[in-house]
Design an enzyme around this catalytic site. Sequence first.
Site, PDB file in Angstrom:
ATOM      1  N   LEU A 251       9.735   7.859   3.831  1.00 44.86           N
ATOM      2  CA  LEU A 251       9.703   9.048   4.692  1.00 44.86           C
ATOM      3  C   LEU A 251       9.389   8.666   6.139  1.00 44.86           C
ATOM      4  CD1 LEU A 251       7.764  11.556   2.395  1.00 44.86           C
ATOM      5  CD2 LEU A 251      10.194  11.514   2.901  1.00 44.86           C
ATOM      6  N   LYS A 299       2.557  -6.641   2.905  1.00 43.02           N
ATOM      7  CA  LYS A 299       1.335  -6.331   3.658  1.00 43.02           C
ATOM      8  C   LYS A 299       0.364  -7.508   3.766  1.00 43.02           C
ATOM      9  CE  LYS A 299       1.248  -1.364   2.925  1.00 43.02           C
ATOM     10  NZ  LYS A 299       0.500  -0.208   2.462  1.00 43.02           N
ATOM     11  N   GLY A 361      -7.465   0.386  -9.817  1.00 43.80           N
ATOM     12  CA  GLY A 361      -6.601  -0.610  -9.187  1.00 43.80           C
ATOM     13  C   GLY A 361      -7.416  -1.493  -8.252  1.00 43.80           C
ATOM     14  N   ALA A 365      -3.772  -1.390  -1.735  1.00 46.68           N
ATOM     15  CA  ALA A 365      -4.112   0.019  -1.526  1.00 46.68           C
ATOM     16  C   ALA A 365      -5.556   0.278  -1.932  1.00 46.68           C
ATOM     17  CB  ALA A 365      -3.167   0.891  -2.341  1.00 46.68           C
ATOM     18  N   GLY A 479      -0.668  11.430  -2.188  1.00 44.65           N
ATOM     19  CA  GLY A 479      -0.779  10.565  -1.016  1.00 44.65           C
ATOM     20  C   GLY A 479       0.056  10.979   0.196  1.00 44.65           C
TER      21      GLY A 479
HETATM   22  P1  ATR Z   1      -0.615  -2.273  -3.575  1.00 41.63           P
HETATM   23  O1  ATR Z   1      -0.614  -2.963  -2.244  1.00 41.63           O
HETATM   24  O2  ATR Z   1       0.326  -1.092  -3.633  1.00 41.63           O
HETATM   25  O3  ATR Z   1      -1.977  -1.903  -4.037  1.00 41.63           O
HETATM   26  P2  ATR Z   1      -0.611  -4.552  -5.306  1.00 41.63           P
HETATM   27  O4  ATR Z   1      -1.499  -5.308  -4.386  1.00 41.63           O
HETATM   28  O5  ATR Z   1       0.526  -5.268  -5.962  1.00 41.63           O
HETATM   29  O6  ATR Z   1       0.044  -3.293  -4.596  1.00 41.63           O
HETATM   30  O7  ATR Z   1      -1.528  -3.885  -6.435  1.00 41.63           O
HETATM   31  C1  ATR Z   1      -1.004  -3.142  -7.478  1.00 41.63           C
HETATM   32  C2  ATR Z   1      -2.132  -2.566  -8.315  1.00 41.63           C
HETATM   33  O8  ATR Z   1      -1.554  -1.775  -9.355  1.00 41.63           O
HETATM   34  C3  ATR Z   1      -2.979  -3.622  -8.998  1.00 41.63           C
HETATM   35  O9  ATR Z   1      -4.286  -3.134  -9.162  1.00 41.63           O
HETATM   36  C4  ATR Z   1      -2.266  -3.751 -10.353  1.00 41.63           C
HETATM   37  O10 ATR Z   1      -3.086  -4.259 -11.378  1.00 41.63           O
HETATM   38  P3  ATR Z   1      -3.222  -5.866 -11.591  1.00 41.63           P
HETATM   39  O11 ATR Z   1      -4.187  -6.343 -10.528  1.00 41.63           O
HETATM   40  O12 ATR Z   1      -3.734  -6.028 -12.953  1.00 41.63           O
HETATM   41  O13 ATR Z   1      -1.841  -6.438 -11.394  1.00 41.63           O
HETATM   42  C5  ATR Z   1      -1.985  -2.295 -10.615  1.00 41.63           C
HETATM   43  N1  ATR Z   1      -0.931  -2.104 -11.592  1.00 41.63           N
HETATM   44  C6  ATR Z   1       0.393  -2.301 -11.425  1.00 41.63           C
HETATM   45  N2  ATR Z   1       1.053  -2.004 -12.563  1.00 41.63           N
HETATM   46  C7  ATR Z   1       0.122  -1.608 -13.469  1.00 41.63           C
HETATM   47  C8  ATR Z   1       0.166  -1.162 -14.822  1.00 41.63           C
HETATM   48  N3  ATR Z   1       1.316  -1.065 -15.474  1.00 41.63           N
HETATM   49  N4  ATR Z   1      -1.001  -0.831 -15.431  1.00 41.63           N
HETATM   50  C9  ATR Z   1      -2.157  -0.922 -14.768  1.00 41.63           C
HETATM   51  N5  ATR Z   1      -2.277  -1.346 -13.497  1.00 41.63           N
HETATM   52  C10 ATR Z   1      -1.147  -1.671 -12.846  1.00 41.63           C
END
Ligand code: ATR
Length: 500
Positions: A251, A299, A361, A365, A479
Site C-alpha cells: 500500500l 530489513k 514472534g 517486527a 496493522g
Molecule cells: P519479520 O521481520 O516480519 O518479523 P522474520 O524476522 O522472518 O520476519 O520473523 C518472522 C517471525 O514469524 C519469527 O518469529 C518466526 O518464528 P521463528 O523465529 O521460529 O522462525 C515467526 N513465524 C513464521 N512462520 C511461523 C509459523 N508457521 N509458526 C510460528 N511462527 C512463525
Amino acid sequence: MKRSKICLCLTGETIAEDLEIIEKYRQHIDMVELRVDYLNKDERLHVRNFPSLVHIPTILTIRRSIDGGKYIEGEASRTTLFARALAFADPDPSKNFAYVDFEDDFHVPCLQDAAFAYGTRVIRSFHDMKGTVKNIAEKMTKMRVTGHEIPKIALMPKCLSDVTDVFRQAKDIPDFPHILIAMGPFGVATRILAENLKSFITYTAPIENGTNLFDIGQLDPITLNTIYNFHNITENTKIFGITGYPLNTTLSPILHNTGFKKKNIDGIYIPIRAEKIEEALDFANVIGVQGMSVTVPHKETILQHLYQISAKVGEIGACNTIIKREKGWEGFNTDAEGFRRSLCSFLETDTLKGMKVAIIGAGGAARAAAAVVKELKGKACIFNRTPSRAKDLAAAYNFKWAPLNEESMILLEQYSDLIIQTTSVGLGVSEAAFHLPENDALPYYDFRGHEAVYDMIYSPSVTPVLARAESAGCRICNGLTMLQFQGYKQFELFTGETYE
Ligand code: ATR
C-alpha cells in the site's frame, strides 16, 4: 521530444468488448493498441473500421505466439489481415490506424509502403521473451531501416539487475522516437518511468482482462494516471520507492504518492522488486532514487550497506527506511514509531505501566514491538517457535521468554492484558484457508474476552487469530494504522514535510 504516452492494450475477444473498455478508460489514455490476435476469428475480418469507431489514435497489432501473442495461423494469413486492415485508406487520417506494429523480422515492402503512403507510422518491434538485450541503442538504430520507423524493444528481465541494465543502456539511445519496455513483475519501473527511458509509449492493461496484472508487470491506466501521476513525471521528478521481495502487494505507493500530490511535491514513489538488496541499491544509484522504504526480507541485510544509522536502527537491529546522502545511504527505522502511535491510539493510552504483555514472534517486527513495550514501561514475555530467538530478544530488554507451544499457554494467560502478534502466520490467508489451524497464530489459546489483541498483519484486515479474539469479546486492532504512521514518518524523512 514529445512526452511519453499511455497506451491501453485491447485484448477483448470482440470489437464490442474493446469499445466498452475504451469508454471506461478514455479519460486516462492517449492511445490504444488493438490486439487483433486476441479477437475471435470472425471479428478479425472487421478491424478496418476500428479507428473510425474509437476516435483515439490506434496501433494495429497482430502478435504471433513466438512474440508473446496469440496468433498461430501463420504468416500468410497474418499478412492478408494486415493488408485488409490497412487497405482503403481514408483521406481523414483519424479514420486510419495511426500506427502499425510490424515485428523486426517481418518485411513485406508493399504493406510498409501502404502504411507510409497513408500516414500510418510503423513501429518495428523486437520481443525477447526469455532474456535481455545487450546492444539496445545499436539494435534500435538498425531497426530504423528507412529512418522513419519507431523501434520497439520489449524484453523479459529475470531479476532487477536486468532492469537496471535497461535504464543504463537507455542513456545511449540516440534522439529518435522509440519504445523500450522490461516486461514481467521486475519491469514495473520501466512502465512508470517511461519518461526517464524517453520511451514514446507505456503500455497498460485493463483490470478486466482477467490476467493478474502483477504477473505481467503492467498497470491499469487509472492506477498509472491517478496513483503514479504518470503525465507529471519528468526528468526532474524526485524518485523514491519501496524495495522487498516478492513485494506482491504494497500500500506504500498509494500512501506516498498521495502525499506528494497533497503537498505539491514533484516526486514519484515506485515498487522496486529485488531478490537481493544489492540489486535494489544498484538500481537506485543508476536511476537516481533518493530514498527507499525497505521491507521483507531486506530489513536486516541492508544494514551492512549503510554508512550511517539512527539510534533506533542500532537498538532494534533492523532498518526500514534509507535515504541517499552524499557519502552513501543513511538508515532509519520508522516501524517502532508507527507501532507506538498505532498501539497508543488503539489502547487510548500512552503508557503500558502495570500491563503484562505477550509478544508472539521474535523476528524483526517483534524487535520493534519489544522496543515500544519497553519504552512505554510495560512488562513482557516473548513467545516464539524457535525458543533461542525469543531468549535473545528477551535478554536485550530484560523480558521473559517461552517457546510458542501448548505448554506455554498458562504463562501466556499471565501476560494477556495485551497480546501483540508479530509472526507471518495468517498473512494473506484466503477465505477458504481461514479456518485451518496453521493459519491461526495462537491455535491453542482460548481467549477469555479481557485481552486486547494487536496483530501487525493488515491483509486480511481480520486474521484468523483476530477473528477468534473478537468473537470472544476482545478488543482487536490490525496493522493498518501502524503501516500508515510508519509511512507518515518516512514521508517526513524523504521530503522534510509532515504528511498529515
Ligand atoms: P519479520 O521481520 O516480519 O518479523 P522474520 O524476522 O522472518 O520476519 O520473523 C518472522 C517471525 O514469524 C519469527 O518469529 C518466526 O518464528 P521463528 O523465529 O521460529 O522462525 C515467526 N513465524 C513464521 N512462520 C511461523 C509459523 N508457521 N509458526 C510460528 N511462527 C512463525
